[in-house]
Design a protein around this motif. Structure first.
Motif, PDB file in Angstrom:
ATOM      1  N   SER A  97      45.655  75.793  22.150  1.00  0.00           N
ATOM      2  CA  SER A  97      45.736  76.600  20.933  1.00  0.00           C
ATOM      3  C   SER A  97      45.484  75.766  19.682  1.00  0.00           C
ATOM      4  O   SER A  97      45.073  76.291  18.645  1.00  0.00           O
ATOM      5  CB  SER A  97      47.113  77.266  20.836  1.00  0.00           C
ATOM      6  OG  SER A  97      47.313  78.179  21.889  1.00  0.00           O
ATOM      7  N   GLU A  98      45.731  74.458  19.811  1.00  0.00           N
ATOM      8  CA  GLU A  98      45.520  73.548  18.678  1.00  0.00           C
ATOM      9  C   GLU A  98      44.134  72.923  18.685  1.00  0.00           C
ATOM     10  O   GLU A  98      43.830  72.065  17.860  1.00  0.00           O
ATOM     11  CB  GLU A  98      46.595  72.454  18.706  1.00  0.00           C
ATOM     12  CG  GLU A  98      48.008  72.990  18.494  1.00  0.00           C
ATOM     13  CD  GLU A  98      49.086  71.947  18.734  1.00  0.00           C
ATOM     14  OE1 GLU A  98      48.744  70.808  19.130  1.00  0.00           O
ATOM     15  OE2 GLU A  98      50.271  72.268  18.544  1.00  0.00           O
ATOM     16  N   GLY A  99      43.279  73.363  19.631  1.00  0.00           N
ATOM     17  CA  GLY A  99      41.894  72.905  19.629  1.00  0.00           C
ATOM     18  C   GLY A  99      41.480  72.010  20.771  1.00  0.00           C
ATOM     19  O   GLY A  99      40.295  71.690  20.914  1.00  0.00           O
ATOM     20  N   GLU A 317      50.420  84.058  21.927  1.00  0.00           N
ATOM     21  CA  GLU A 317      49.998  84.365  23.292  1.00  0.00           C
ATOM     22  C   GLU A 317      49.525  83.077  23.979  1.00  0.00           C
ATOM     23  O   GLU A 317      49.146  82.108  23.326  1.00  0.00           O
ATOM     24  CB  GLU A 317      48.835  85.370  23.295  1.00  0.00           C
ATOM     25  CG  GLU A 317      49.120  86.682  22.563  1.00  0.00           C
ATOM     26  CD  GLU A 317      49.955  87.633  23.397  1.00  0.00           C
ATOM     27  OE1 GLU A 317      50.001  87.433  24.636  1.00  0.00           O
ATOM     28  OE2 GLU A 317      50.562  88.554  22.838  1.00  0.00           O
ATOM     29  N   MET A 318      49.528  83.092  25.304  1.00  0.00           N
ATOM     30  CA  MET A 318      48.981  81.952  26.046  1.00  0.00           C
ATOM     31  C   MET A 318      47.494  81.824  25.737  1.00  0.00           C
ATOM     32  O   MET A 318      46.772  82.827  25.704  1.00  0.00           O
ATOM     33  CB  MET A 318      49.194  82.149  27.551  1.00  0.00           C
ATOM     34  CG  MET A 318      48.831  80.930  28.385  1.00  0.00           C
ATOM     35  SD  MET A 318      49.178  81.151  30.157  1.00  0.00           S
ATOM     36  CE  MET A 318      47.749  82.158  30.634  1.00  0.00           C
ATOM     37  N   ALA A 319      47.036  80.612  25.522  1.00  0.00           N
ATOM     38  CA  ALA A 319      45.643  80.385  25.129  1.00  0.00           C
ATOM     39  C   ALA A 319      44.691  80.749  26.265  1.00  0.00           C
ATOM     40  O   ALA A 319      44.916  80.356  27.416  1.00  0.00           O
ATOM     41  CB  ALA A 319      45.442  78.923  24.745  1.00  0.00           C
ATOM     42  N   PRO A 320      43.621  81.497  25.976  1.00  0.00           N
ATOM     43  CA  PRO A 320      42.610  81.787  26.997  1.00  0.00           C
ATOM     44  C   PRO A 320      42.038  80.488  27.553  1.00  0.00           C
ATOM     45  O   PRO A 320      41.835  79.523  26.815  1.00  0.00           O
ATOM     46  CB  PRO A 320      41.538  82.555  26.209  1.00  0.00           C
ATOM     47  CG  PRO A 320      42.265  83.141  25.042  1.00  0.00           C
ATOM     48  CD  PRO A 320      43.306  82.129  24.677  1.00  0.00           C
ATOM     49  N   GLY A 321      41.809  80.445  28.873  1.00  0.00           N
ATOM     50  CA  GLY A 321      41.259  79.254  29.498  1.00  0.00           C
ATOM     51  C   GLY A 321      42.297  78.241  29.917  1.00  0.00           C
ATOM     52  O   GLY A 321      41.944  77.164  30.413  1.00  0.00           O
ATOM     53  N   THR A 322      43.585  78.566  29.721  1.00  0.00           N
ATOM     54  CA  THR A 322      44.646  77.647  30.142  1.00  0.00           C
ATOM     55  C   THR A 322      44.518  77.353  31.633  1.00  0.00           C
ATOM     56  O   THR A 322      44.711  76.217  32.078  1.00  0.00           O
ATOM     57  CB  THR A 322      46.033  78.241  29.826  1.00  0.00           C
ATOM     58  OG1 THR A 322      46.192  78.311  28.402  1.00  0.00           O
ATOM     59  CG2 THR A 322      47.148  77.386  30.407  1.00  0.00           C
ATOM     60  N   PHE A 323      44.188  78.387  32.426  1.00  0.00           N
ATOM     61  CA  PHE A 323      43.918  78.207  33.850  1.00  0.00           C
ATOM     62  C   PHE A 323      42.411  78.049  34.033  1.00  0.00           C
ATOM     63  O   PHE A 323      41.622  78.825  33.496  1.00  0.00           O
ATOM     64  CB  PHE A 323      44.436  79.402  34.652  1.00  0.00           C
ATOM     65  CG  PHE A 323      45.931  79.414  34.817  1.00  0.00           C
ATOM     66  CD1 PHE A 323      46.513  79.109  36.037  1.00  0.00           C
ATOM     67  CD2 PHE A 323      46.769  79.711  33.740  1.00  0.00           C
ATOM     68  CE1 PHE A 323      47.891  79.108  36.201  1.00  0.00           C
ATOM     69  CE2 PHE A 323      48.139  79.713  33.885  1.00  0.00           C
ATOM     70  CZ  PHE A 323      48.703  79.408  35.118  1.00  0.00           C
ATOM     71  N   TRP A 324      42.016  77.050  34.794  1.00  0.00           N
ATOM     72  CA  TRP A 324      40.603  76.693  34.937  1.00  0.00           C
ATOM     73  C   TRP A 324      39.791  77.835  35.540  1.00  0.00           C
ATOM     74  O   TRP A 324      40.086  78.327  36.628  1.00  0.00           O
ATOM     75  CB  TRP A 324      40.465  75.451  35.809  1.00  0.00           C
ATOM     76  CG  TRP A 324      39.057  74.904  35.885  1.00  0.00           C
ATOM     77  CD1 TRP A 324      38.187  74.743  34.841  1.00  0.00           C
ATOM     78  CD2 TRP A 324      38.381  74.432  37.057  1.00  0.00           C
ATOM     79  NE1 TRP A 324      37.020  74.194  35.288  1.00  0.00           N
ATOM     80  CE2 TRP A 324      37.095  73.990  36.641  1.00  0.00           C
ATOM     81  CE3 TRP A 324      38.734  74.322  38.397  1.00  0.00           C
ATOM     82  CZ2 TRP A 324      36.163  73.470  37.533  1.00  0.00           C
ATOM     83  CZ3 TRP A 324      37.817  73.797  39.285  1.00  0.00           C
ATOM     84  CH2 TRP A 324      36.538  73.383  38.862  1.00  0.00           C
ATOM     85  N   GLN A 325      38.753  78.208  34.820  1.00  0.00           N
ATOM     86  CA  GLN A 325      37.916  79.322  35.267  1.00  0.00           C
ATOM     87  C   GLN A 325      36.948  78.945  36.387  1.00  0.00           C
ATOM     88  O   GLN A 325      36.300  79.802  36.973  1.00  0.00           O
ATOM     89  CB  GLN A 325      37.150  79.898  34.076  1.00  0.00           C
ATOM     90  CG  GLN A 325      38.055  80.467  32.991  1.00  0.00           C
ATOM     91  CD  GLN A 325      39.057  81.464  33.520  1.00  0.00           C
ATOM     92  OE1 GLN A 325      38.691  82.494  34.068  1.00  0.00           O
ATOM     93  NE2 GLN A 325      40.355  81.169  33.362  1.00  0.00           N
TER      94      GLN A 325
END
Length: 331
Positions: A97-99, A317-325
């Motif tokens: 979320s912080e980049g 919210e949980m950042a998109p991409g937190t789990f490896w796509q």
């Protein structure tokens, strides 16, 4: 000695073939540097992986780099000193979320639990009121927050306000619990397993709290964490790591003999080793990545509500991409 034209051609062909094979071998084996705690439970899986050469079978050369503490592994990953570490999805989401471009592959769903002595009169969360509770991991530990949320929702009980809470290192808390100085203790899963093998019982696990709060199944507490950029540039290495990990997990899931081999590393034997083995096996992730991600996102909201910005930062919210796509479609 003068070489014939045929010998020259044969030597040149042999040299070319040797070079080609050498190059092919180098291309087929990618070095992956993983930073882990020297005495952490991850070392059990990695020892199995290296001992049986599952890394070589998966096209990688896993270089295990040991660190003394979790903060050191985090710094090493961000500094590029290692390619992979093991950490939790809350940390990944916060930095993302912080980049940062960190992402995670589920490693284990094994989580902590509140343990009480076998003869304890404590039978439910409500019975914890006005008790002395030891808590490992600090006030922002995920397991502690999830159990707090459930106690508040179902029993109107504010655990930190209604009890004497003692924060401390897991080994010390286990010792105090066994000496009867604590009424209950919330610790990491492997310390809970050791207590379980020595006359304690589980009152409630963090996975029970997560399920009661809406999770559809076990959610990985920890995962293999790496940078998206690294995975994009080294897709075979990233997938090779996942494959080698699963080969090790599959062996640990079915082979009691492998656990006997690991006993000196686990530092347990007899009933304690068996309990650690069984709890480890229960924690092997077995759900599609999309389900894990959806449940983690729901739990993120619960944790954000009770842990506030100290836990999750400014992201609601949980950042998109937190789990490896890279695993989203079974890749």
């Amino acid at each position: 000695m003068t070489m014939s034209r045929r010998d020259v051609i044969r030597l040149a062909a042999t040299t070319a073939l040797t070079a080609a094979l050498s190059t092919g071998s180098a291309l087929a084996t990618a070095k992956v540097r993983i930073g882990v705690l020297k005495f952490g439970t991850v070392s059990w899986e990695l020892d199995t992986l290296k001992y049986h050469r599952f890394d070589a079978a998966s096209g990688i050369d896993l270089d295990v780099v040991y660190f003394a503490g979790e903060d050191a592994t985090n710094v090493a990953l961000q500094a590029g000193e290692v390619d992979v570490i093991v950490s939790d999805w809350l940390w990944v989401s916060r930095l993302r979320s912080e980049g940062a471009d960190l992402t995670l592959v589920p490693y284990s769903t094994a989580v902590g639990a509140i343990m009480v002595a076998q003869a304890s009169p404590i039978r439910t969360i409500a019975d914890l009121q006005e008790k002395k509770i030891g808590v490992a991991g600090g006030p922002l530990d995920k397991s502690w927050l999830l159990i707090q949320a459930l106690a508040r929702r179902d029993h109107g009980l504010d655990l930190p306000a209604a009890n004497e809470i003692v924060f401390g290192a897991p080994p010390l808390l286990s010792q105090k619990a066994m000496q009867g100085e604590l009424d209950a203790v919330l610790s990491f899963w492997h310390f809970c397993a050791r207590l379980e093998a020595n006359g304690f019982r589980r009152l409630i696990g963090a996975e029970d709290a997560a399920a009661a709060l809406g999770a559809g199944g076990p959610v990985a507490a920890l995962g293999y964490v790496f940078h998206d950029k690294w995975a994009d540039e080294n897709p075979d290495a990233a997938k090779g790591l996942v494959d080698a990990s699963m080969q090790a997990k599959n062996l640990l899931a079915r082979s009691d003999e492998e656990w006997l081999r690991l006993a000196p590393i686990v530092r347990a034997d007899g009933k304690e080793l068996e309990t650690l083995r069984d709890r480890y096996r229960e924690g092997i992730p077995a759900r599609p990545i999309a389900e894990e991600e959806a449940d983690a996102a729901n739990l993120f909201r619960v944790l954000a509500d009770i842990g506030s910005e100290k836990l999750v930062g400014n992201a609601p919210e949980m950042a998109p991409g937190t789990f490896w796509q890279g695993l989203a479609d079974g890749g």
